[in-house]
Design a protein around this motif. Structure first.
Motif, PDB file in Angstrom:
ATOM      1  N   SER A  87     -14.214  -7.757  16.997  1.00  0.00           N
ATOM      2  CA  SER A  87     -15.185  -6.792  16.474  1.00  0.00           C
ATOM      3  C   SER A  87     -15.237  -5.519  17.303  1.00  0.00           C
ATOM      4  O   SER A  87     -15.508  -4.442  16.768  1.00  0.00           O
ATOM      5  CB  SER A  87     -16.577  -7.434  16.429  1.00  0.00           C
ATOM      6  N   SER A  88     -14.980  -5.631  18.598  1.00  0.00           N
ATOM      7  CA  SER A  88     -15.107  -4.457  19.461  1.00  0.00           C
ATOM      8  C   SER A  88     -13.832  -3.629  19.545  1.00  0.00           C
ATOM      9  O   SER A  88     -13.888  -2.424  19.764  1.00  0.00           O
ATOM     10  CB  SER A  88     -15.519  -4.873  20.882  1.00  0.00           C
ATOM     11  N   LYS A 113     -13.495  -1.276  28.743  1.00  0.00           N
ATOM     12  CA  LYS A 113     -12.170  -1.523  29.310  1.00  0.00           C
ATOM     13  C   LYS A 113     -11.102  -1.338  28.234  1.00  0.00           C
ATOM     14  O   LYS A 113     -11.342  -1.577  27.049  1.00  0.00           O
ATOM     15  CB  LYS A 113     -12.067  -2.946  29.864  1.00  0.00           C
ATOM     16  N   SER A 114      -9.926  -0.893  28.684  1.00  0.00           N
ATOM     17  CA  SER A 114      -8.797  -0.744  27.761  1.00  0.00           C
ATOM     18  C   SER A 114      -8.147  -2.096  27.507  1.00  0.00           C
ATOM     19  O   SER A 114      -8.251  -3.023  28.315  1.00  0.00           O
ATOM     20  CB  SER A 114      -7.764   0.220  28.327  1.00  0.00           C
ATOM     21  N   VAL A 115      -7.477  -2.197  26.372  1.00  0.00           N
ATOM     22  CA  VAL A 115      -6.725  -3.406  26.011  1.00  0.00           C
ATOM     23  C   VAL A 115      -5.349  -2.977  25.532  1.00  0.00           C
ATOM     24  O   VAL A 115      -5.232  -2.110  24.652  1.00  0.00           O
ATOM     25  CB  VAL A 115      -7.425  -4.199  24.891  1.00  0.00           C
ATOM     26  N   LEU A 116      -4.309  -3.557  26.120  1.00  0.00           N
ATOM     27  CA  LEU A 116      -2.944  -3.287  25.669  1.00  0.00           C
ATOM     28  C   LEU A 116      -2.571  -4.379  24.670  1.00  0.00           C
ATOM     29  O   LEU A 116      -2.394  -5.541  25.033  1.00  0.00           O
ATOM     30  CB  LEU A 116      -1.972  -3.290  26.845  1.00  0.00           C
ATOM     31  N   VAL A 117      -2.492  -4.004  23.416  1.00  0.00           N
ATOM     32  CA  VAL A 117      -2.227  -4.963  22.333  1.00  0.00           C
ATOM     33  C   VAL A 117      -0.718  -5.054  22.070  1.00  0.00           C
ATOM     34  O   VAL A 117      -0.018  -4.046  22.093  1.00  0.00           O
ATOM     35  CB  VAL A 117      -2.956  -4.535  21.046  1.00  0.00           C
ATOM     36  N   HIS A 130     -15.996  -3.032  24.516  1.00  0.00           N
ATOM     37  CA  HIS A 130     -17.211  -2.512  25.140  1.00  0.00           C
ATOM     38  C   HIS A 130     -17.906  -3.574  25.988  1.00  0.00           C
ATOM     39  O   HIS A 130     -17.441  -4.717  26.091  1.00  0.00           O
ATOM     40  CB  HIS A 130     -18.147  -1.935  24.083  1.00  0.00           C
ATOM     41  N   ASP A 131     -19.040  -3.191  26.578  1.00  0.00           N
ATOM     42  CA  ASP A 131     -19.720  -4.062  27.537  1.00  0.00           C
ATOM     43  C   ASP A 131     -20.233  -5.366  26.935  1.00  0.00           C
ATOM     44  O   ASP A 131     -20.256  -6.401  27.603  1.00  0.00           O
ATOM     45  CB  ASP A 131     -20.867  -3.311  28.215  1.00  0.00           C
ATOM     46  N   GLU A 132     -20.644  -5.357  25.662  1.00  0.00           N
ATOM     47  CA  GLU A 132     -21.108  -6.595  25.025  1.00  0.00           C
ATOM     48  C   GLU A 132     -19.976  -7.608  24.949  1.00  0.00           C
ATOM     49  O   GLU A 132     -20.154  -8.796  25.239  1.00  0.00           O
ATOM     50  CB  GLU A 132     -21.648  -6.311  23.625  1.00  0.00           C
ATOM     51  N   CYS A 133     -18.806  -7.138  24.577  1.00  0.00           N
ATOM     52  CA  CYS A 133     -17.629  -7.996  24.497  1.00  0.00           C
ATOM     53  C   CYS A 133     -17.229  -8.488  25.882  1.00  0.00           C
ATOM     54  O   CYS A 133     -16.879  -9.670  26.057  1.00  0.00           O
ATOM     55  CB  CYS A 133     -16.477  -7.247  23.836  1.00  0.00           C
ATOM     56  N   ILE A 134     -17.253  -7.602  26.855  1.00  0.00           N
ATOM     57  CA  ILE A 134     -16.861  -7.969  28.220  1.00  0.00           C
ATOM     58  C   ILE A 134     -17.767  -9.077  28.765  1.00  0.00           C
ATOM     59  O   ILE A 134     -17.310  -9.992  29.447  1.00  0.00           O
ATOM     60  CB  ILE A 134     -16.895  -6.730  29.136  1.00  0.00           C
ATOM     61  N   GLU A 135     -19.045  -9.008  28.432  1.00  0.00           N
ATOM     62  CA  GLU A 135     -19.996 -10.048  28.869  1.00  0.00           C
ATOM     63  C   GLU A 135     -19.611 -11.403  28.280  1.00  0.00           C
ATOM     64  O   GLU A 135     -19.606 -12.421  28.976  1.00  0.00           O
ATOM     65  CB  GLU A 135     -21.409  -9.667  28.437  1.00  0.00           C
TER      66      GLU A 135
END
Length: 287
Positions: A87-88, A113-117, A130-135
């Motif tokens: 979702s993020s 944070k970045s994500v290399l897909v 984002h921060d919600e996902c990181i948590e």
């Protein structure tokens, strides 16, 4: 052979199968003939196929539906982390087959944070979480550590439950979420498909939120969405934005991607604080 293929298509059509299913059969037969240097005209056989039906699964999840979905995933830290992740960042479910811990966090800013897909493939690209996902992700990592798993930069972010040395496949995610999300109202079920696709509905929500954001650079959004530009075809090759430029666009809308009420309340508080600060500045200048 030509008549046999035509009869076969007619038979499959009489079974009520979709055009795409029958077309897969015809393509397999065509490939078999060509690999054996046999040329069979299949033009008429293809004309016998049924009409293309309306494609379903085009609607995105709503934030409320995802909130309900997360409640159904209580006790399943990895599934909750997957829902937050997709979702993020707006990626396809297949990213789990390439995603390792080292592919997250090359760039960090404002709690994101970045994500290399699809790392190390010709299709690799950058997006963000984002921060919600990181948590949710950190909690998932902590659960794994408590079970005795040693996490390294080369560990899979979402491994198979019974073998952490192998990544979780997209089909596994689809089947597990489909089972857990049965109580959700994803629309009418027709031809084994709902109005909201099980994981692509999250991707469509990301795209809708991003594209509805005022002053967003749609070409950069397409880069984060792993789409080639149809209006500016050369942008696919000649427009390589930096991570900083991509994040500048992601920053414009990522708060709208939040799912939980807690994080969405943070948005309202930020807006109120901003209004208070602006009013204080105006009052000060007026004095």
């Amino acid at each position: 052979l030509k008549e046999m293929n035509e009869d076969y298509v007619m038979y499959r059509k009489s079974c009520g199968l979709a055009r795409s299913t029958i077309n897969n059969d015809v393509c397999a037969i065509t490939h078999f003939f060509r690999m054996n240097d046999i040329e069979i005209p299949l033009f008429k056989a293809k004309k016998f196929m049924p009409e293309q039906k309306k494609i379903r699964g085009e609607k995105p999840y709503t934030t409320e539906l995802l909130q309900q979905g997360l409640k159904l995933l209580e006790g399943y830290a990895y599934l909750k982390a997957i829902v937050h992740f997709l979702s993020s960042c707006g990626a396809r479910g297949g990213l789990t087959e390439y995603l390792k811990i080292k592919h997250i966090g090359e760039f960090e800013k404002d709690g994101c944070k970045s994500v290399l897909v699809y790392a190390d493939t010709k299709d690799e690209y950058y997006t963000f979480i984002h921060d919600e996902c990181i948590e949710a992700l950190d909690y998932w990592f902590e659960v794994r550590k408590q079970k005795g798993e040693l996490l390294t930069k080369d560990s899979w972010v979402f491994p198979q439950p019974r073998n952490t040395k192998l990544p979780l496949h997209e089909t596994d995610i689809d089947s597990r979420l489909t089972s857990k999300f049965k109580p959700l109202d994803r629309g009418e079920l027709i031809n084994h498909r709902y109005d909201i696709a099980i994981t692509y509905g999250m991707r469509k929500r990301w795209n809708l939120i991003a594209k509805q954001t005022p002053n967003v650079n749609s070409h950069f959004v397409e880069k984060m969405f792993s789409h080639n530009s149809r209006t500016h075809a050369l942008d696919t090759v000649y427009l390589p934005p930096t991570i900083e430029q991509l994040f500048a666009e992601y920053k414009k809308f990522y708060s709208e991607l939040y799912i939980s009420k807690e994080y969405r309340l943070k948005i309202e508080l930020r807006k109120k604080d901003k209004m208070i600060d602006e009013n204080q500045v105006v009052n000060y200048e007026a004095r």
